[in-house]
Design a protein around this motif. Structure first.
Motif, short mmCIF file in Angstrom:
data_model
loop_
_atom_site.label_atom_id
_atom_site.label_comp_id
_atom_site.label_asym_id
_atom_site.label_seq_id
_atom_site.Cartn_x
_atom_site.Cartn_y
_atom_site.Cartn_z
N ALA A 12 3.59 -22.00 45.35
CA ALA A 12 4.74 -22.76 45.60
C ALA A 12 5.66 -22.39 46.89
O ALA A 12 6.38 -23.25 47.28
CB ALA A 12 5.63 -22.65 44.25
N SER A 13 5.61 -21.03 47.00
CA SER A 13 6.48 -20.65 48.12
C SER A 13 5.94 -20.99 49.46
O SER A 13 6.79 -21.46 50.25
CB SER A 13 6.44 -19.15 48.06
OG SER A 13 5.25 -18.38 48.38
N TYR A 50 4.81 -24.29 50.00
CA TYR A 50 5.59 -25.42 50.12
C TYR A 50 7.00 -25.48 50.66
O TYR A 50 7.70 -26.18 51.20
CB TYR A 50 5.08 -26.23 48.73
CG TYR A 50 3.68 -26.59 48.52
CD1 TYR A 50 3.14 -27.81 49.29
CD2 TYR A 50 3.05 -25.70 47.92
CE1 TYR A 50 1.91 -28.11 49.15
CE2 TYR A 50 1.76 -26.22 47.86
CZ TYR A 50 1.05 -27.43 48.17
OH TYR A 50 -0.17 -27.43 48.08
N VAL A 51 7.66 -24.36 49.57
CA VAL A 51 9.02 -24.32 49.76
C VAL A 51 9.43 -23.87 51.31
O VAL A 51 10.31 -24.36 51.88
CB VAL A 51 9.65 -23.45 48.84
CG1 VAL A 51 11.13 -23.33 49.10
CG2 VAL A 51 9.52 -24.18 47.26
N GLY A 52 8.59 -22.83 51.80
CA GLY A 52 8.77 -22.28 53.01
C GLY A 52 8.69 -23.01 54.14
O GLY A 52 9.26 -23.27 55.16
N GLY A 84 3.37 -18.90 41.88
CA GLY A 84 4.77 -18.60 42.80
C GLY A 84 4.33 -18.45 44.12
O GLY A 84 5.16 -18.82 44.89
N PHE A 85 3.44 -17.67 44.50
CA PHE A 85 2.95 -17.64 46.07
C PHE A 85 2.56 -18.87 46.49
O PHE A 85 3.13 -19.36 47.68
CB PHE A 85 1.62 -16.74 46.13
CG PHE A 85 2.05 -15.31 46.48
CD1 PHE A 85 2.61 -14.88 47.65
CD2 PHE A 85 2.00 -14.35 45.48
CE1 PHE A 85 2.94 -13.75 47.90
CE2 PHE A 85 2.25 -13.11 45.66
CZ PHE A 85 2.87 -12.64 46.98
N THR A 127 -1.63 -19.12 56.38
CA THR A 127 -1.92 -19.52 54.88
C THR A 127 -3.22 -18.92 54.33
O THR A 127 -3.35 -18.31 53.31
CB THR A 127 -1.95 -21.05 54.76
OG1 THR A 127 -0.56 -21.56 55.11
CG2 THR A 127 -2.09 -21.27 53.07
#
Length: 274
Positions: free
Chosen positions: A125-126, A128-130, A122-123, A77
């Protein structure tokens, strides 16, 4: 599912390693290089150094898993910070992402947040989704991953060697790289047998190209004057810290040798007494 969750004792043993690994991994992730590899080794070495029972490491110690894994995730990250803020890739993954952004006409850098806020958030948020998808995939498949460890070594090691050879050859299609890998494998095996830690060797192989390139650039800028490494406050501070750490390690090594000799002398003196 209940057995997969850590119990209270495991949470207690892993709380501080997770915190230390997170901070250490994020700091290392900002530095160019294979941050996830370096952070994992450094976190493991740190936890083993701080542990009251270092002999448990390598035999299922919770801190030896929680710390390096936290550092690994945190470094991945942290690598996005210089990529999104400065447009500087810190590794192959971020370099590919920058290339993908350029294909779509988006330039990573200081103006990314103001010019393309949808891409930036978007990066974020991705991530957290990942992590959520990784959790959903790992929990049901953990039994499958553990089953790999049940494969007999007689079958597992040849497969590992085969995949290593194929992977190294596919990178640059060079037989020389394959021979280098085999020689380094033998060297690592010898280090293991003689109880040496192979982690510094791995770190050296990872950061050596970046180190040599930066060294040449600095010497070209200074016309071969090595004092350039001491002319900046940040560089000078880092060198002083490194010198202090090396000095402390040497003192600890010398004192440990003295303690060992003193213990042996006392034991021999005790045996000599009637």
């Amino acid at each position: 599912m209940r057995e997969l969750l850590p119990n209270r004792q495991e949470w207690k043993e892993s709380a501080w390693p997770i915190a230390r690994g997170t901070v250490l991994g994020f700091i290392i992730g900002i530095i160019p290089g294979s941050a996830h590899i370096i952070s994992s080794f450094l976190s493991y070495a740190l936890e083993k150094k701080l542990s009251k029972h270092p002999e448990e490491f390598g035999n299922g110690a919770v801190a030896g898993v929680a710390g390096p894994e936290s550092a690994n995730n945190s470094a991945s990250t942290g690598a996005f910070v210089p990529m999104l803020a400065l447009g500087i890739p810190t590794g192959p993954i971020t370099a590919v992402l920058i290339g993908a952004l350029m294909v779509h006409g988006v330039n990573a850098g200081p103006q990314l947040v103001t010019e393309h806020p949808d891409v930036f958030w978007g990066f974020v948020a991705s991530m957290y989704v990942g992590n959520l998808m990784l959790l959903l995939l790992n929990l049901p498949l953990v039994s499958v991953f553990v089953s790999v460890l049940r494969i007999p070594y007689a079958y597992l090691y040849p497969l590992i060697i085969m995949f290593c050879i194929v992977g190294v050859y596919e990178v640059s299609h060079s037989i020389v790289d394959v021979w280098i890998m085999l020689i380094m494998g033998l060297l690592g095996y010898a280090l293991r047998k003689f109880s040496f830690d192979p982690a510094p060797l791995v770190l050296g192989l990872v950061i050596a190209p970046l180190f040599e390139q930066s060294l040449r650039q600095s010497l070209i800028m200074s016309n071969g004057n090595y004092l350039i490494f001491f002319s900046r406050p940040i560089a000078l501070s880092l060198l002083v810290i490194c010198a202090i750490l090396l000095t402390l390690s040497a003192i600890s090594f010398i004192m440990k040798k003295k303690d060992w000799r003193q213990t042996l002398a006392e034991a021999e003196a005790g045996e000599a007494q009637p």
